[in-house]
Every structure is written in C-alpha cells, then in structure tokens.
Design an enzyme around this catalytic site. Structure first.
Site, PDB file in Angstrom:
ATOM      1  N   ASP A  23       0.573  -1.081   0.054  1.00 35.37           N
ATOM      2  CA  ASP A  23       0.168  -0.202  -0.127  1.00 35.37           C
ATOM      3  C   ASP A  23       1.024   1.516   0.040  1.00 35.37           C
ATOM      4  O   ASP A  23       2.287   1.156   0.709  1.00 35.37           O
ATOM      5  CB  ASP A  23      -1.066  -0.206   1.480  1.00 35.37           C
ATOM      6  CG  ASP A  23      -0.121  -0.169   2.574  1.00 35.37           C
ATOM      7  OD1 ASP A  23       0.395   0.499   2.651  1.00 35.37           O
ATOM      8  OD2 ASP A  23      -0.604  -0.855   3.545  1.00 35.37           O
TER       9      ASP A  23
ATOM     10  N   ASP B  38       9.188   3.714  13.478  1.00 38.52           N
ATOM     11  CA  ASP B  38      10.308   2.338  14.117  1.00 38.52           C
ATOM     12  C   ASP B  38      11.695   2.177  13.295  1.00 38.52           C
ATOM     13  O   ASP B  38      12.325   2.563  14.210  1.00 38.52           O
ATOM     14  CB  ASP B  38       8.723   1.441  13.984  1.00 38.52           C
ATOM     15  CG  ASP B  38       8.877   1.131  12.610  1.00 38.52           C
ATOM     16  OD1 ASP B  38       8.935   1.672  11.697  1.00 38.52           O
ATOM     17  OD2 ASP B  38       7.800   0.485  12.488  1.00 38.52           O
TER      18      ASP B  38
ATOM     19  N   ASP C   7       1.658   5.026   2.074  1.00 40.93           N
ATOM     20  CA  ASP C   7       1.087   5.584   2.710  1.00 40.93           C
ATOM     21  C   ASP C   7       1.253   7.472   2.655  1.00 40.93           C
ATOM     22  O   ASP C   7       2.835   7.223   1.745  1.00 40.93           O
ATOM     23  CB  ASP C   7       1.639   5.300   3.787  1.00 40.93           C
ATOM     24  CG  ASP C   7       0.964   4.132   4.181  1.00 40.93           C
ATOM     25  OD1 ASP C   7      -0.007   4.109   4.483  1.00 40.93           O
ATOM     26  OD2 ASP C   7       1.811   3.479   5.125  1.00 40.93           O
TER      27      ASP C   7
END
Ligand code: ATP
Ligand code: MG
Length: 443
Positions: A63, A142, A65
């Site tokens: 996907d 992260d 983002d």
C-alpha cells in the site's frame, strides 16, 4: 541543534531523482493523485513508509501511505472522498472505491503542550496526536528504512535517519534507544521479526538483544491489534520464516502460549513438523496466488494443544466429537485472551477440527455426506497436513484423495472395500477403546 531521544536532528540526506530508482509509473494512480492534490493546495506532500522502502528495493508495495503538513481537518477540506479515523492516532483516509490512501499529518515526539494529545501508560504510547515537522515525523517512526520520504515536489528521496544506507546493507535498525522504543510500542518487536523475515534483513545487534528480553510486554497489547499483526506475520508469504524467528526470540509463546507449551513438551517430532508443513503450505499457496484463509492458519497454529486435550478427553470416555468440541472451545478461550480471532474465522476453524474424526468413518453413507459438507475442502487439506506430518496414516489421506477423483461406481466400490476391509478396523478399535475407558469415567 535540537536533540530528540539522543538523535540529533541533522540536515537530511537528499537523494535526487537521477540517483534512485523510484519512478512515478510504479506509484499507484490514487496515491499519485493524493500527492499532487495536496501539493496543489499548498501543502507539503510525501510518500512515506513501506511504499518508499519497497519501491527502493524493487518490490511491489502493498500500500502507499502519504505524509503531509496539513492537519487531518485540512486534508478533509481538500478531498471530498475523505474520512477521518482513529483516536489513538488520528488519520485521514482518502477513498477511491475500495482503495484507500492513508494520509498522516507529520507528528512530533516532543512533550505535549495540550494535555490529552499524547498519553502513555507504563511507558507505552496510547495516544499520539501532536503534530510536528517532517524531521520530527521521521524520528518517531520505527525503523530507519521506514523513515524515507519521496517528495512529489522534486521527486527526490529525503533521508533523515540513515535509512538509505541501512536499506543497501540489509539492516533493520530502530530509531533511538531500542529498549525505550520497544516499551513505547511492543508491537515493534513483531514488526522487527516481520520485516526481517519478509525482506531477508538482519536486525542490528542493539535492536536484536531486547527481543529476547522484552517479549512479555506483548501482554499489554490489545488482542485485536495482535490479531492484525499475526495475520501480517503469517499471511505475507513468509509464514515459516516468521514462525521460526518468533520462536527463536521467545515471542511465539507470547502470542500462542498453549501451542508453545505443547511444542516444547512433546517428545515426538511431528507436532513441530505439522506446524512447519502448515506454514510451508500457506506460503506456497500465496506464491501460487491461491486464496488462504485465517481460519485454516489458526486451525494449524492451535491444532497441537487442541489435539492433545481432545486425546485426554477421549481417554476419559468422551466421544470423538464431544472431545474435539470441548478441547476446541477450551483452547480457543485461552487463546482469545492473547490474540483475538473474530468469529467469522473461529467458527470455520472449529469446523475444520470437528470434521477430522469423520474422515475415519468410511463405511455406508457417511463418506458421501462428508464430501458435501461446505467445509470439506479445508478439512481435507488439513487431513493431508496431518498425514504428511505422520499424525494419521497416509493411507487414509490417499483414500480420500482417490474418493474425490473417482466416479459413482468406483466410489461405491471403495466404500464396499472399506466396509469389508480396512474401513472396519478403526471402528472395532474405537469400540474396544471405549469399553476399556469406561471404568475411568466418573459417571
Ligand atoms: P507494510 O505495509 O509493507 O506491512 P509498512 O512499513 O508500510 O509495511 P505500515 O504498518 O503500513 O507498515 O506503517 C507505515 C509506516 O508507519 C511505517 O513504515 C513506519 O514508518 C510507520 N509505523 C508503522 N507502525 C509503527 C510503529 N508501531 N511505530 C513507529 N512507526 C510506525
Ligand atoms: Mg504500509
């Protein structure tokens, strides 16, 4: 110079278009639309996260983002087809039919000026809605390889954290102090395992060591969130790698305590073989573009404790079906405290288990009836795995394979043979077992 969690905010490393391989042709039409529309409205607009990482690696992103300096409310003003979601993490979803492009506002890790914008519980971040600059946004992500931004303004890649270097070296490295970052969000441990398995990357030692220590923190993560993570771990074509790595770090037992216990205490080799074959099976189905259902996956993951408990209940005199139903509900109950399994998956999962003993009944009309059961196919695939791992006779699985392929007359012939020969044996054996078990039955 500002300092956030020992990370100095430096000038970013900008990789101009000719020096990287991201082409607009590989970005989805909808993501491109969102990027350009935000830019036209005067906002900064970047592709970020897994999309950028995967494109740089020459992989097809799952996907796309988008990150922007527009607030969620401002994003909503730009797009008619936009919904704001999330409390813990407020986001804008731009809808194009079934496709959704997630647009996140740059966030900061600085202390909240407004109470309630950021909440932590025992070091765990439960709400994070303080907006910031792109630099700040990069540093609260992260891993370094997940903190790369593709700028629609000039098609460059912006790297604040050394992600490009780590990407080239195949290294997973958390931003900031690993211990703190895992405590803030223990799911990052599972993400480390997932990316290591999926990308074939090594976790750098400072980020790897805490994985052996901090597993129990996963107990504070809501089971519904862990369900999502488990699906990502086991349904991305690298289930086997993920399983092995999770066990290596002692994280598997945090997600599936009963299974871990059953695997650890079993003398024979086959329970492990069974899960491994189940994972291989899932991986190859995904590679071949065949559908995989979480129901089958969870049926495999929980089978060993269910089977052992059902065996004990049968030894105490329960019928095969009652034993299986009881074992299934007991194990499921314990499991749901860790990783939730929505009913739409747990119901078919239990059907797969409950149908297993019916494969042994090859006499009379029973095999024909089983064949028409809506869950037959999944239950049969499950039987094949059990046979491959040596839990049931291969002959039984082969019989069912043949039974499906044959036409009417040959099928009748198979059932007659089962009636006269081998098919009788399990029946007689079962009767004997039941009789000898009776004295132990308290009723
Ligand atoms: P994929 O979508 O391929 O599974 P991804 O990296 O895009 O991988 P997402 O869950 O879609 O994963 O998250 C998008 C981005 O958001 C990540 O790349 C990362 O920058 C950031 N992110 C996601 N989860 C976390 C987290 N728990 N902590 C910090 N940053 C996160
Ligand atoms: Mg993603």
């Amino acid at each position: 110079m500002k300092c956030i969690r020992n990370l100095k905010i430096a000038t970013p490393h900008i990789i101009p278009r000719p020096e990287h391989n991201i082409s607009r042709a590989n970005i989805s039409e909808h993501a491109t639309k969102v990027l350009y529309r935000l830019k036209a409205a005067g906002y900064q607009s970047y592709l970020v996260g897994g999309g950028v990482r995967d494109l740089l690696l020459g992989r097809e992103p799952k996907d796309f983002d988008v990150a922007t300096d527009a607030t969620p409310e401002q994003v909503k003003e730009v797009f008619r087809n936009c919904r704001l979601i999330g409390r813990r993490f407020r986001l804008a979803h731009v809808h194009f039919g079934r496709d959704i492009i997630e647009v996140a506002t740059f966030r900061s890790m600085q202390d909240a000026s407004e109470p309630g914008d950021r909440e932590t519980e025992n070091g765990m971040l439960v709400r994070d809605n303080i907006y910031g600059t792109i630099e700040e946004d990069a540093l609260r992500r992260d891993f370094t390889i997940n903190a790369l931004y593709y700028n629609i303004e000039d098609f460059s890649v912006v790297d604040y954290a050394g992600g490009m270097e780590d990407l080239q070296a195949g290294v997973l490295r958390l931003l900031g102090d690993p211990d703190t970052r895992y405590r803030e969000d223990p799911v990052r441990m599972l993400r480390a395992v997932r990316f290591a398995a999926k990308l074939g990357f090594v976790v750098n030692p400072a980020c790897e060591n805490p994985l052996f220590e901090l597993g129990s923190l996963l107990q504070s993560v809501p089971p519904a969130r862990l369900f999502e993570e488990v699906l990502k771990l086991f349904m991305a074509g690298v289930a086997l790698h993920s399983f092995e790595k999770l066990r290596h770090y002692g994280l598997f037992g945090q997600l599936f305590p009963e299974t871990e216990e059953a695997l650890a205490h079993e003398d024979h080799e086959f329970p492990i073989t069974f899960v491994i074959r189940g994972m291989q099976n899932t991986d190859s189905r995904i590679r071949e573009g065949k559908p995989v259902t979480p129901a089958f996956l969870f049926a495999v993951l929980l089978w060993e404790p269910v089977r052992l408990l059902a065996e004990r209940l049968r030894a105490a005199g329960e019928s095969p079906l009652v034993a299986m139903q009881q074992a299934g509900s007991d194990i499921l109950m314990t499991q749901l405290a860790r990783v939730s399994i929505p009913k739409r998956f747990s119901i078919p999962m239990r059907e797969i288990w409950n149908l297993q003993h019916r494969f042994e009944q090859r006499a009379g009309k029973r095999p024909y009836r089983l064949l028409t059961h809506p869950r037959f196919r999944a239950a049969y695939d499950f039987l094949l795995l059990r046979a491959e791992s040596g839990e049931v006779e291969q002959e039984l699985a082969d019989w069912w394979t043949l039974f499906q392929q044959q036409d009417g007359d040959e099928r009748n012939q198979m059932v007659r043979q089962a009636n006269n020969g081998d098919g009788d044996k399990p029946k007689r054996r079962r009767r004997r077992r039941r009789r000898s078990a009776k004295p132990a039955d308290p009723r």
